[in-house]
Design a protein around this motif. Structure first.
Motif, PDB file in Angstrom:
ATOM      1  N   PRO A 119       0.828  -1.456  -0.019  1.00 10.81           N
ATOM      2  CA  PRO A 119      -0.173   0.073  -0.099  1.00 10.81           C
ATOM      3  C   PRO A 119       0.816   1.391  -0.083  1.00 10.81           C
ATOM      4  CG  PRO A 119      -0.949  -1.592   1.625  1.00 10.81           C
ATOM      5  CD  PRO A 119       0.372  -2.081   1.066  1.00 10.81           C
ATOM      6  N   ALA A 120       1.919   1.495   0.760  1.00  9.30           N
ATOM      7  CA  ALA A 120       2.767   2.453   0.827  1.00  9.30           C
ATOM      8  C   ALA A 120       3.171   2.971  -0.663  1.00  9.30           C
ATOM      9  CB  ALA A 120       4.102   2.145   1.547  1.00  9.30           C
ATOM     10  N   GLU A 121       3.214   2.019  -1.574  1.00  9.43           N
ATOM     11  CA  GLU A 121       3.553   2.538  -3.019  1.00  9.43           C
ATOM     12  C   GLU A 121       2.529   3.087  -3.742  1.00  9.43           C
ATOM     13  OE1 GLU A 121       5.062  -1.238  -4.902  1.00  9.43           O
ATOM     14  OE2 GLU A 121       6.495  -1.634  -3.501  1.00  9.43           O
ATOM     15  N   LEU A 122       1.448   3.096  -3.229  1.00 11.56           N
ATOM     16  CA  LEU A 122       0.478   3.929  -3.686  1.00 11.56           C
ATOM     17  C   LEU A 122       0.054   5.431  -3.323  1.00 11.56           C
ATOM     18  CD1 LEU A 122      -2.206   0.815  -3.921  1.00 11.56           C
ATOM     19  CD2 LEU A 122      -0.680   1.689  -5.802  1.00 11.56           C
ATOM     20  N   SER A 123       1.011   5.773  -2.412  1.00 11.42           N
ATOM     21  CA  SER A 123       0.743   7.017  -1.688  1.00 11.42           C
ATOM     22  C   SER A 123       0.703   8.224  -2.783  1.00 11.42           C
ATOM     23  CB  SER A 123       1.945   7.209  -1.033  1.00 11.42           C
ATOM     24  OG  SER A 123       3.160   7.486  -1.404  1.00 11.42           O
ATOM     25  N   ASP A 124       0.912   8.240  -4.071  1.00  8.10           N
ATOM     26  CA  ASP A 124       0.709   9.146  -4.850  1.00  8.10           C
ATOM     27  C   ASP A 124      -0.851   9.399  -5.238  1.00  8.10           C
ATOM     28  OD1 ASP A 124       3.297   9.781  -5.266  1.00  8.10           O
ATOM     29  OD2 ASP A 124       3.865   8.575  -6.843  1.00  8.10           O
ATOM     30  N   TYR A 125      -1.680   8.438  -4.831  1.00  5.13           N
ATOM     31  CA  TYR A 125      -2.946   8.422  -5.036  1.00  5.13           C
ATOM     32  C   TYR A 125      -3.696   9.082  -3.872  1.00  5.13           C
ATOM     33  CZ  TYR A 125      -3.265   5.363  -8.884  1.00  5.13           C
ATOM     34  OH  TYR A 125      -3.120   4.676 -10.572  1.00  5.13           O
ATOM     35  N   TRP A 126      -3.057   9.179  -2.722  1.00  5.19           N
ATOM     36  CA  TRP A 126      -3.806   9.795  -1.540  1.00  5.19           C
ATOM     37  C   TRP A 126      -3.778  11.201  -1.433  1.00  5.19           C
ATOM     38  CZ3 TRP A 126       0.086   6.573   2.043  1.00  5.19           C
ATOM     39  CH2 TRP A 126      -0.100   5.261   1.981  1.00  5.19           C
ATOM     40  N   PRO A 127      -4.942  11.680  -1.206  1.00  2.35           N
ATOM     41  CA  PRO A 127      -5.261  13.203  -0.953  1.00  2.35           C
ATOM     42  C   PRO A 127      -4.368  13.401   0.421  1.00  2.35           C
ATOM     43  CG  PRO A 127      -7.263  12.005  -1.199  1.00  2.35           C
ATOM     44  CD  PRO A 127      -6.499  11.186  -1.166  1.00  2.35           C
ATOM     45  N   PRO A 128      -3.999  14.597   0.660  1.00  5.60           N
ATOM     46  CA  PRO A 128      -3.169  15.074   1.841  1.00  5.60           C
ATOM     47  C   PRO A 128      -3.884  14.578   3.045  1.00  5.60           C
ATOM     48  CG  PRO A 128      -3.058  16.821   0.199  1.00  5.60           C
ATOM     49  CD  PRO A 128      -4.043  15.813  -0.484  1.00  5.60           C
ATOM     50  N   ALA A 129      -5.374  14.750   3.126  1.00  4.69           N
ATOM     51  CA  ALA A 129      -6.010  14.346   4.349  1.00  4.69           C
ATOM     52  C   ALA A 129      -5.925  13.067   4.782  1.00  4.69           C
ATOM     53  CB  ALA A 129      -7.645  14.884   4.082  1.00  4.69           C
ATOM     54  N   LEU A 130      -5.691  12.035   3.441  1.00  3.15           N
ATOM     55  CA  LEU A 130      -5.765  10.764   3.849  1.00  3.15           C
ATOM     56  C   LEU A 130      -4.184  10.315   4.190  1.00  3.15           C
ATOM     57  CD1 LEU A 130      -6.622   7.838   3.810  1.00  3.15           C
ATOM     58  CD2 LEU A 130      -6.280   7.947   1.284  1.00  3.15           C
ATOM     59  N   LYS A 131      -3.323  11.048   3.246  1.00  4.82           N
ATOM     60  CA  LYS A 131      -1.813  10.826   3.290  1.00  4.82           C
ATOM     61  C   LYS A 131      -1.310  10.944   4.981  1.00  4.82           C
ATOM     62  CE  LYS A 131       2.786  11.463   1.565  1.00  4.82           C
ATOM     63  NZ  LYS A 131       3.172  11.214   0.192  1.00  4.82           N
ATOM     64  N   THR A 132      -1.924  12.009   5.411  1.00  6.49           N
ATOM     65  CA  THR A 132      -1.556  12.501   6.910  1.00  6.49           C
ATOM     66  C   THR A 132      -1.955  11.406   7.925  1.00  6.49           C
ATOM     67  OG1 THR A 132      -1.633  14.861   6.121  1.00  6.49           O
ATOM     68  CG2 THR A 132      -1.657  14.251   8.685  1.00  6.49           C
ATOM     69  N   ARG A 133      -3.452  11.129   8.017  1.00  3.67           N
ATOM     70  CA  ARG A 133      -3.881  10.199   8.658  1.00  3.67           C
ATOM     71  C   ARG A 133      -3.297   8.735   8.568  1.00  3.67           C
ATOM     72  NH1 ARG A 133      -6.756  14.466   7.889  1.00  3.67           N
ATOM     73  NH2 ARG A 133      -7.908  15.417   9.526  1.00  3.67           N
ATOM     74  N   ILE A 134      -2.783   8.351   7.503  1.00  2.00           N
ATOM     75  CA  ILE A 134      -2.442   6.972   7.418  1.00  2.00           C
ATOM     76  C   ILE A 134      -0.749   6.970   8.040  1.00  2.00           C
ATOM     77  CG2 ILE A 134      -1.087   5.615   5.880  1.00  2.00           C
ATOM     78  CD1 ILE A 134      -3.660   5.920   4.002  1.00  2.00           C
ATOM     79  N   GLU A 135      -0.012   8.380   7.702  1.00  2.00           N
ATOM     80  CA  GLU A 135       1.281   8.310   8.334  1.00  2.00           C
ATOM     81  C   GLU A 135       1.476   8.485   9.585  1.00  2.00           C
ATOM     82  OE1 GLU A 135       3.190  11.333   5.684  1.00  2.00           O
ATOM     83  OE2 GLU A 135       3.393   9.591   3.991  1.00  2.00           O
ATOM     84  N   ASN A 136       0.103   9.236  10.242  1.00  2.00           N
ATOM     85  CA  ASN A 136       0.508   9.591  11.736  1.00  2.00           C
ATOM     86  C   ASN A 136      -0.196   8.382  12.429  1.00  2.00           C
ATOM     87  OD1 ASN A 136      -2.458   9.954  11.837  1.00  2.00           O
ATOM     88  ND2 ASN A 136      -1.884  12.238  12.017  1.00  2.00           N
ATOM     89  N   GLY A 137      -0.844   7.205  11.688  1.00  2.00           N
ATOM     90  CA  GLY A 137      -1.210   6.253  12.573  1.00  2.00           C
ATOM     91  C   GLY A 137      -2.724   6.364  12.953  1.00  2.00           C
ATOM     92  N   SER A 138      -3.269   7.314  12.629  1.00  5.43           N
ATOM     93  CA  SER A 138      -4.776   7.774  13.079  1.00  5.43           C
ATOM     94  C   SER A 138      -5.895   6.911  12.294  1.00  5.43           C
ATOM     95  CB  SER A 138      -5.218   9.155  13.268  1.00  5.43           C
ATOM     96  OG  SER A 138      -5.051   9.736  11.967  1.00  5.43           O
TER      97      SER A 138
END
Length: 184
Positions: A119-138
Motif C-alpha cells: 500500500p505505501a507504494e500507492l501514496s501518490d493516489y492519496w489526498p493530503p487528508a488521507l496521507k497525513t492520517r495514514i502516516e500518523n497512524g490515526s
C-alpha cells in the motif's frame, strides 16, 4: 447514538456531472452490483452524491447532511484514482470526519490495480487528508483493488465492530486471497 449500518462511499466527482468523466462511474458499478439478482451483494449506502453536492449555495446544509450520513455509517469506502488527490473540498472533509470523529475503518479501493500488496507504494493516489492520517497512524485502512470480490469481502468484515484489523493505515489482503479471487 446513531444507528450505524450504512456504507459511506466517497469518490472524486471531478467537478463534472458527466458520469463517464468522473469517478462516479465506480460508485455506479457498486449500485449495479446491488441491483443485480445474480450477485450476492447489498449496498446499504449512507451517501449518494449528485450534481447538487457541488452547489455552493447549499454548502452548510450539505455539510450537515454529510455529517449525519457519516455518523450513521459503519465503514467508509473511498474510491481512489489518480485524480482523487486533486479534490480539495468534500473528499478531504469526508476523510477527516470519518477518521477523526467517527473512527470509521477505511476501505480504500483502487480501480487501476488488480492486486495490492504494498500500500505505501500507492501514496501518490492519496489526498493530503488521507496521507497525513495514514502516516500518523490515526487511520485504520485496508487497501484493495476495486474488483467485486475484494470489495464484497472488505465490506463484509471491516466495520466499526471489528477493532482487530486493520490496525493501521497500511492493511492489505494476502497474496493467497488475491489468488483465490483470480487477481494474480
Amino acid at each position: 447514538m446513531a444507528y450505524r449500518n450504512g456504507t459511506y462511499v466517497a469518490f472524486h466527482a471531478g467537478g463534472t456531472t458527466d458520469p463517464t468523466k468522473s469517478d462516479i462511474k465506480y460508485y455506479n458499478t457498486m449500485k449495479m452490483w446491488d441491483a443485480s439478482k445474480h450477485i450476492e451483494f447489498s449496498l446499504c449506502n449512507s451517501h449518494e452524491k449528485t450534481s447538487s453536492v457541488r452547489d455552493s449555495s447549499k454548502k452548510e446544509t450539505l455539510k450537515r447532511s454529510l455529517i449525519t450520513r457519516l455518523r450513521n455509517s459503519k465503514q467508509f469506502l473511498l474510491i481512489l484514482t489518480k485524480t482523487t488527490k486533486n479534490d480539495t473540498d468534500w473528499v478531504p472533509f469526508e476523510i477527516a470526519y470519518a477518521v477523526d470523529t467517527c473512527e470509521l475503518p477505511l476501505i480504500l479501493a483502487y480501480p487501476d490495480y488488480d492486486s495490492i500488496m504494498a500500500p505505501a507504494e500507492l501514496s501518490d493516489y492519496w489526498p493530503p487528508a488521507l496521507k497525513t492520517r495514514i502516516e500518523n497512524g490515526s487511520a485504520r485502512a485496508i487497501h484493495i483493488p476495486f474488483r467485486k470480490a475484494p470489495v464484497l469481502d472488505a465490506l463484509s468484515q471491516f466495520d466499526i465492530t471489528n477493532k482487530n484489523y486493520p490496525t493501521n493505515g497500511y492493511g492489505y489482503y494476502t497474496r493467497e486471497a488475491h489468488q483465490e479471487w483470480g487477481l494474480v
